[in-house]
Design an enzyme around this catalytic site. Structure first.
Site, short mmCIF file in Angstrom:
data_model
loop_
_atom_site.label_atom_id
_atom_site.label_comp_id
_atom_site.label_asym_id
_atom_site.label_seq_id
_atom_site.Cartn_x
_atom_site.Cartn_y
_atom_site.Cartn_z
N ARG A 46 0.84 -1.20 0.00
CA ARG A 46 0.00 0.00 0.00
C ARG A 46 0.88 1.26 0.00
O ARG A 46 0.99 1.95 -1.00
CB ARG A 46 -0.94 -0.02 1.23
CG ARG A 46 -2.08 1.01 1.17
CD ARG A 46 -1.67 2.41 1.59
NE ARG A 46 -1.11 2.45 2.94
CZ ARG A 46 -0.55 3.54 3.45
NH1 ARG A 46 -0.48 4.66 2.76
NH2 ARG A 46 -0.02 3.52 4.66
N ASP A 47 1.56 1.51 1.09
CA ASP A 47 2.35 2.75 1.18
C ASP A 47 3.46 2.75 0.14
O ASP A 47 3.80 3.79 -0.44
CB ASP A 47 2.94 2.87 2.60
CG ASP A 47 3.20 4.30 3.01
OD1 ASP A 47 3.24 5.17 2.13
OD2 ASP A 47 3.40 4.55 4.21
N HIS A 93 5.59 4.40 12.56
CA HIS A 93 5.52 4.33 11.09
C HIS A 93 6.47 5.40 10.55
O HIS A 93 6.07 6.54 10.33
CB HIS A 93 4.06 4.58 10.66
CG HIS A 93 3.82 4.61 9.19
ND1 HIS A 93 3.12 3.63 8.52
CD2 HIS A 93 4.14 5.51 8.23
CE1 HIS A 93 3.02 3.93 7.24
NE2 HIS A 93 3.64 5.08 7.04
N HIS A 136 9.25 7.02 7.96
CA HIS A 136 9.85 7.07 6.63
C HIS A 136 11.32 7.44 6.77
O HIS A 136 11.74 7.99 7.79
CB HIS A 136 9.09 8.07 5.75
CG HIS A 136 7.73 7.57 5.33
ND1 HIS A 136 7.44 7.19 4.04
CD2 HIS A 136 6.59 7.38 6.03
CE1 HIS A 136 6.18 6.78 3.96
NE2 HIS A 136 5.63 6.89 5.15
N CYS A 183 5.07 9.29 -0.24
CA CYS A 183 3.68 9.73 -0.08
C CYS A 183 3.37 10.74 -1.18
O CYS A 183 4.09 11.72 -1.34
CB CYS A 183 3.46 10.36 1.29
SG CYS A 183 1.77 10.96 1.48
N ASN A 238 9.08 4.16 3.34
CA ASN A 238 9.16 3.74 4.74
C ASN A 238 10.52 3.10 4.99
O ASN A 238 11.17 2.65 4.06
CB ASN A 238 8.10 2.66 5.03
CG ASN A 238 6.71 3.18 4.85
OD1 ASN A 238 6.20 3.15 3.75
ND2 ASN A 238 6.11 3.64 5.91
P1 HMG Z 1 -13.01 14.66 -2.26
O1 HMG Z 1 -12.71 15.08 -3.67
O2 HMG Z 1 -13.16 15.73 -1.21
O3 HMG Z 1 -14.25 13.66 -2.17
O4 HMG Z 1 -11.86 13.67 -1.81
P2 HMG Z 1 -15.74 13.72 -2.57
O5 HMG Z 1 -16.50 13.02 -1.53
O6 HMG Z 1 -16.11 15.14 -2.94
O7 HMG Z 1 -15.76 12.84 -3.90
C1 HMG Z 1 -15.08 13.21 -5.09
C2 HMG Z 1 -15.03 12.01 -6.04
O8 HMG Z 1 -14.30 10.93 -5.43
C3 HMG Z 1 -16.41 11.44 -6.36
O9 HMG Z 1 -16.32 10.88 -7.64
C4 HMG Z 1 -16.56 10.33 -5.36
O10 HMG Z 1 -17.44 9.34 -5.77
C5 HMG Z 1 -15.16 9.79 -5.31
P3 HMG Z 1 -16.83 11.68 -8.94
O11 HMG Z 1 -18.25 12.02 -8.64
O12 HMG Z 1 -15.94 12.89 -9.05
O13 HMG Z 1 -16.61 10.71 -10.06
N1 HMG Z 1 -14.85 9.14 -4.03
C6 HMG Z 1 -14.35 7.89 -3.92
N2 HMG Z 1 -13.99 6.98 -4.84
C7 HMG Z 1 -13.52 5.80 -4.39
N3 HMG Z 1 -13.34 5.52 -3.07
C8 HMG Z 1 -13.67 6.41 -2.13
C9 HMG Z 1 -14.20 7.66 -2.55
N4 HMG Z 1 -14.60 8.75 -1.88
C10 HMG Z 1 -15.01 9.64 -2.79
N5 HMG Z 1 -13.47 6.12 -0.84
C11 HMG Z 1 -11.13 11.76 -0.55
C12 HMG Z 1 -11.84 13.09 -0.52
C13 HMG Z 1 -10.87 11.35 0.88
C14 HMG Z 1 -11.99 10.73 -1.27
C15 HMG Z 1 -9.79 11.93 -1.35
O14 HMG Z 1 -9.12 13.03 -0.82
C16 HMG Z 1 -8.90 10.72 -1.27
O15 HMG Z 1 -9.22 9.66 -1.79
N6 HMG Z 1 -7.72 10.87 -0.62
C17 HMG Z 1 -6.83 9.75 -0.42
C18 HMG Z 1 -5.43 10.23 -0.30
C19 HMG Z 1 -4.51 9.07 -0.03
O16 HMG Z 1 -4.82 7.90 -0.22
N7 HMG Z 1 -3.28 9.40 0.42
C20 HMG Z 1 -2.28 8.43 0.70
C21 HMG Z 1 -2.56 7.64 1.94
S1 HMG Z 1 -2.15 8.50 3.46
C22 HMG Z 1 -0.50 8.14 3.71
O17 HMG Z 1 0.14 7.61 2.85
C23 HMG Z 1 0.10 8.41 5.06
C24 HMG Z 1 0.32 7.15 5.89
O18 HMG Z 1 1.15 6.23 5.21
C25 HMG Z 1 0.97 7.50 7.24
C26 HMG Z 1 2.20 8.38 7.10
O19 HMG Z 1 3.15 8.00 6.42
O20 HMG Z 1 2.16 9.46 7.69
C27 HMG Z 1 -1.01 6.46 6.17
MG MG Z 2 3.37 6.30 5.22
#
Ligand code: HMG
Ligand code: MG
Length: 307
Positions: A15-16, A207, A209, A240, A249
């Site tokens: 995933r990450d 966690h 990096h 990220c 990581n």
């Molecule tokens: P948004 O644009 O505010 O959402 O995004 P929305 O509710 O307005 O929806 C917009 C569009 O997204 C719509 O589709 C929804 O249907 C769709 P459209 O009508 O435009 O065709 N949608 C979805 N589609 C699939 N699955 C869903 C979903 N939700 C809405 N769940 C949202 C808000 C949260 C969805 C967006 O910002 C997002 O997906 N962000 C994810 C970012 C991400 O994955 N980042 C990486 C992970 S975090 C990380 O890596 C850190 C970590 O490792 C820890 C660390 O290292 O610190 C965990």
């Molecule tokens: Mg991470």
């Protein structure tokens, strides 16, 4: 406090790691990676993310990945879920554990999930409640615990406040993400001590990096305080997409090698893990981002040239 006798490693490479690789990786390869990691003895392998494919295209088809996976009994396969839409899809694909992911930084929260920290917690509340109601385990992440790409320093107290909220929502564990890898050992210890005033240390995960090469030192510092869960990524894959410049990581190979040397049990077979790291790197056309993986490969090459 003595070092823990056993440490649980949560493998986050599928995933990450893969979420930050430039090319899309096929469902088949993602499934094989997860199965190989479980076979190497990792007790938890993060299998995907039910996020918007417009935001993170690499995690599209996480439902197919979960469905095709042959699960090893006793292994957990958590997936990231940002909202109810993601929960619905994760449940339909057979997820048994989810992770909700917030941040200790307002700016990062907006860039990553398009809402403020307070809004994210409101959004997570029904997600966690519905998941728990269906017997699904919920893990919590906090990003930017030791620094933010947009805001710089983050106060440990701000992290502790978010940790307390995630705890209230029913997360069994809170994973502290040094998303951009700027932390150093004493800062990591101060952070853990502050957060542990809100959530018991046994329920915290590290966690980290490795952007600045500090991750192993930081891990050593926090396990000395009693942290017994570490997130890491095979071959150091990852980064990220919303944290420019962030490296992957800490490599799982490096963590296992260090813990083996400390007689801390992990249940992971280092040789098998390193072979998996080499395999996925061949698929991605890159070198393992792990000193231990490189040293083991060099040793093998030397061994075979003597044969
Ligand atoms: P948004 O644009 O505010 O959402 O995004 P929305 O509710 O307005 O929806 C917009 C569009 O997204 C719509 O589709 C929804 O249907 C769709 P459209 O009508 O435009 O065709 N949608 C979805 N589609 C699939 N699955 C869903 C979903 N939700 C809405 N769940 C949202 C808000 C949260 C969805 C967006 O910002 C997002 O997906 N962000 C994810 C970012 C991400 O994955 N980042 C990486 C992970 S975090 C990380 O890596 C850190 C970590 O490792 C820890 C660390 O290292 O610190 C965990
Ligand atoms: Mg991470």
């Amino acid at each position: 406090m003595p070092y823990p006798q056993r440490i649980r490693i949560v493998e986050v490479g599928p995933r990450d790691g893969l979420q930050n690789e430039p090319q899309a990786v096929s469902v088949e390869t993602r499934v094989e990676l997860i199965e190989r990691l479980a076979a190497a003895g990792l007790p938890a392998v993060e299998a995907g993310a039910f996020v918007s494919p417009k935001w993170v295209p690499q995690m599209a088809d996480s439902d197919a990945v979960l469905q095709r996976l042959t699960r090893k009994p006793g292994t957990a396969y958590p997936v990231l879920v940002p909202n109810l839409k993601g929960l619905e899809a994760a449940l339909a694909a057979g997820a048994e554990e989810i992770a909700i992911f917030g941040a200790a930084s307002e700016s990062f929260s907006r860039k990553n999930i398009n809402c403020s920290v307070a809004e994210s917690l409101e959004r997570f509340a029904p997600v966690a409640a519905q998941a728990l109601g269906q017997g699904i385990r919920v893990r919590g992440y906090i990003s930017c615990v030791l620094g933010c790409p947009y805001e710089g320093e983050i106060a440990p107290r701000a992290v502790a406040e978010v940790a307390a909220e995630l705890d209230q929502l029913g997360c069994y564990e809170i994973s502290l993400g040094d998303t951009i890898g700027t932390g150093t050992p004493l800062a990591a210890q101060r952070l853990v001590e502050t957060v542990a005033e809100q959530v018991p240390i046994e329920r915290l995960a590290a966690h980290f990096h490795n952007t600045y090469g500090q991750a192993l030192a930081n891990l050593h510092a926090v396990i000395a305080l009693g942290v017994a869960t570490i997130d890491s990524s095979v071959a150091g894959l990852g980064g990220c997409p919303y944290a420019p410049g962030a490296a992957g990581n800490v490599a799982t190979e490096d963590v296992v090698y260090m813990l083996n040397g400390m007689d801390i049990e992990t249940g992971v077979d280092l040789e098998r893990l390193a072979e998996t790291g080499r395999w996925i790197c061949r698929q991605l056309g890159r070198e393992p981002n792990s000193q231990v993986a490189r040293a083991l490969a060099a040793r093998e090459e030397k061994g075979s040239s003597h044969a």
